[in-house]
Structure formats: C-alpha cells, structure tokens
Design an enzyme around this catalytic site. Structure first.
Site, PDB file in Angstrom:
ATOM      1  N   CYS A 114       0.812  -1.224   0.000  1.00 10.68           N
ATOM      2  CA  CYS A 114       0.000   0.000   0.000  1.00 10.68           C
ATOM      3  C   CYS A 114       0.843   1.270   0.000  1.00 10.68           C
ATOM      4  O   CYS A 114       0.360   2.339  -0.375  1.00 10.68           O
ATOM      5  CB  CYS A 114      -0.944   0.005   1.208  1.00 10.68           C
ATOM      6  SG  CYS A 114      -2.123  -1.374   1.213  1.00 10.68           S
ATOM      7  N   HIS A 251      -3.211   7.378   1.926  1.00 12.07           N
ATOM      8  CA  HIS A 251      -3.613   6.044   1.493  1.00 12.07           C
ATOM      9  C   HIS A 251      -5.018   5.778   2.022  1.00 12.07           C
ATOM     10  O   HIS A 251      -5.317   6.028   3.188  1.00 12.07           O
ATOM     11  CB  HIS A 251      -2.630   5.004   2.035  1.00 12.07           C
ATOM     12  CG  HIS A 251      -3.105   3.598   1.870  1.00 12.07           C
ATOM     13  ND1 HIS A 251      -3.612   3.119   0.687  1.00 12.07           N
ATOM     14  CD2 HIS A 251      -3.158   2.565   2.754  1.00 12.07           C
ATOM     15  CE1 HIS A 251      -3.951   1.851   0.842  1.00 12.07           C
ATOM     16  NE2 HIS A 251      -3.695   1.499   2.079  1.00 12.07           N
ATOM     17  N   ASN A 281     -10.081   0.038  -0.535  1.00 10.31           N
ATOM     18  CA  ASN A 281      -8.629   0.092  -0.432  1.00 10.31           C
ATOM     19  C   ASN A 281      -8.036  -0.477  -1.720  1.00 10.31           C
ATOM     20  O   ASN A 281      -8.079  -1.677  -1.948  1.00 10.31           O
ATOM     21  CB  ASN A 281      -8.168  -0.722   0.784  1.00 10.31           C
ATOM     22  CG  ASN A 281      -6.661  -0.691   0.986  1.00 10.31           C
ATOM     23  OD1 ASN A 281      -5.910  -0.250   0.112  1.00 10.31           O
ATOM     24  ND2 ASN A 281      -6.213  -1.166   2.133  1.00 10.31           N
TER      25      ASN A 281
END
Length: 324
Positions: A114, A251, A281
């Site tokens: 990520c 993020h 996500n």
C-alpha cells in the site's frame, strides 16, 4: 537553482464493475452497516475477468498523458507500484510501456504494497533530481480482487481494483519550500512486523498466488502512529509544518485510520481528500486515484502544498511533501 520533480499531468482508471457492500452479505457474515461503520467503505470496483493489472495501468497512463498534453515517447521512465502483477515477470511497467507504444526509455516495478506509490514517487524524484531522467510517469495499479479470501470477512470487504498515474517533469526551482514539485520524502520499513499484513503464497515458498492475511487491530495501532510520524518528518525536512498543508492525500485504507492520523497531526478533515467510500482500499493505486479525483473536481490547485502518506505490508511506510 535546484532541480525539482514537478507534476505535469495526472489521470486514473476504475473498472466498470461496481460492487456495493450488499454483495458481501451473500458471501460472509457481514452487512452494509458493519462495513461502513468499521471502514467507511460503501462500494468498490472489481476488474473484469479479462482485465489484468497492466490493462488498468495503461488506461490510467493514457489519461495522465492526455492531461499533461504529452505523448508516450515524451516519457523517459515508467515506474509501476503494484503487488498484483500480471505475471511473476516481466514487470507490469514494461507491459504498460509496450501497450502505450513507447519505444524509448526504461520501465520497472516497485513493490511496497500500500506504500508502493509513495516509494515510487520517491524513486522518480531521485531519478529526476540526479539528472537520470527528465520525465517520469509513476503509476499505482492493483487487482487485489484476485488475491482475496472470500470467506474472510475481515479482509474481503476492504479491497478494490483501480489505477492512477502521475507524470513528473524536471524544472528549476529556487531551492525553497515555495518551489513547485516534490520538496521532501520520508521512507521507512520494519520487516519484524511483516506478519501483520501479508499474502500467504509466493514463487519460492508455496508456489501459489496465496491470499491476503491481516491482523486488523495491531495494524491499526501501528498505522496511526507511524503515519503521523512520517508525515511530520517529511514536513520538517521541507521546512514546513501541518498548518502549511492545503490537502492531505492519504492512502485510502480505513476512515478511522485517516481520521486518527489527521487528528494526531492537528489537521481538520475538511483538508483531507477521502475517496475510499467509492473505491475501497486499492493499495498502491489509492493515493494517485485520490489525487486525480481531487484535481479533476477542482479541490487541488496549482501551488497547493500536498502531503501524501501511506503504510503497507512489510511493514513499509512513508510520506511525501509536494507542491502542486
């Protein structure tokens, strides 16, 4: 004068298939309310069966080129941040380079899960500042729907597919925090924490693709602390502080992590770009997706100071201060 890596264009791509929270009610013991309350996610996009990560990356790259008014051969380097490549090798970046018809330069992938886009931006900045490249395209692209365990309600409801691309170009600045472009970077990792978020498969271990495994509560505690620390470090390196930030572009993992980090930094949520309600996500794609949305809807404007921060499996985390 100081050589800076300045944003020239941005774009994103989301697959056509939109998957609402209600979809998961038939798979696991969950509900729309449970998912929204704990994550802030309402829907996400899944790639079609015939779409690979390189296809998503290529679509985002074309959008960024159009936004910048550039052609593929105007680009020196393509960096793709991904944890879900089409193949073990070659890289998604070289596949994207080919898809674009780019016949010069070089391309490679980075893998920091990520945090991949932050690591990719830092790498692009180093290439430009050192003079090894003049224009670098950094792409975050993922098809996390391919590595989900559809019986694990703690993970399968969180992730989505997508891609975002940012083109950086070399420009001369005065060497102050008023310059446009990347002003400071801060990268970190701690392999001792790898069991908090990982995929239980791989080429040299199991010979399988594997599925995402996550320890949610310990990871949450690590995330808020580490994200606030790396954000502060990047701003300090740039000679700035949180009051100078126009937009945090984080993020997009979990709304509680985003809120907790903003609160720890003393930044109100009306200065944070949030898109996870629509995208879920998307791992390395989440920051460029959110940045592209912020630019396209007019919130992010030329001269705005942006702070991007992310944490992912590894653990790997980092932040970048840049002026749009």
């Amino acid at each position: 004068m100081t050589r800076r890596a300045v944003p020239l264009g941005i774009g994103h791509y989301l697959p056509d298939r939109i998957v609402p929270n209600a979809y998961f009610e038939g798979l696991v013991d969950t509900s729309d309310e449970w998912i929204r309350t704990r994550s802030g996610i309402e829907r996400r996009h899944f790639a079609a069966d015939d779409q690979a990560t390189s296809d998503l990356a290529t679509r985002a790259a074309r959008a960024a080129l159009e936004n910048a008014g550039l052609t593929p051969n105007d680009i020196d380097t393509v960096i793709v941040a991904t944890s879900t490549p089409d193949l073990t090798f070659p890289s998604v970046a070289t596949m994207t380079q080919s898809n674009l018809g780019m016949t010069r330069g070089f391309a490679f992938d980075v893998q920091a899960v990520c945090a991949g886009f932050v690591f990719g931006l830092s790498t692009a900045n180093a290439l430009i500042v050192s003079g090894q490249a003049n224009r670098v395209m950094v792409i975050g692209a993922e098809t996390f729907s391919r590595i989900m365990d559809w019986t694990d309600r703690g993970t399968c409801v969180l992730f989505g597919d997508g891609a975002g691309a940012l083109i950086l170009g070399a420009e001369e600045g005065a060497g102050t925090s008023d310059d446009r472009g990347i002003l400071a970077t801060d990268l970190n990792s701690d392999g001792r924490q790898r069991d908090l978020l990982y995929v239980d498969g791989g080429v040299s271990s199991t010979g399988t693709i594997g599925k995402v495994r996550m320890q949610g509560n310990p990871l949450f505690r690590q995330a808020v602390e580490k994200l606030a620390q790396t954000a502060d470090s990047a701003l300090t390196k740039a000679g700035l502080d949180a009051e100078d930030v126009a937009w945090i572009v984080p993020h997009q993992a979990n709304i509680r992590i985003i809120q907790g980090t903003a609160r720890k930094m003393g930044v109100s949520m009306d200065r944070v770009i949030v898109t996870l309600q629509d995208h879920g996500n998307t791992s390395a794609a989440s920051i460029p997706l959110a940045m592209s949305v912020g630019v396209s809807d007019g919130r992010i404007r030329r001269g705005d100071l942006l702070l991007t921060e992310a944490i992912g499996g590894g653990l790997a985390w980092g932040a970048i201060a840049m002026r749009w």
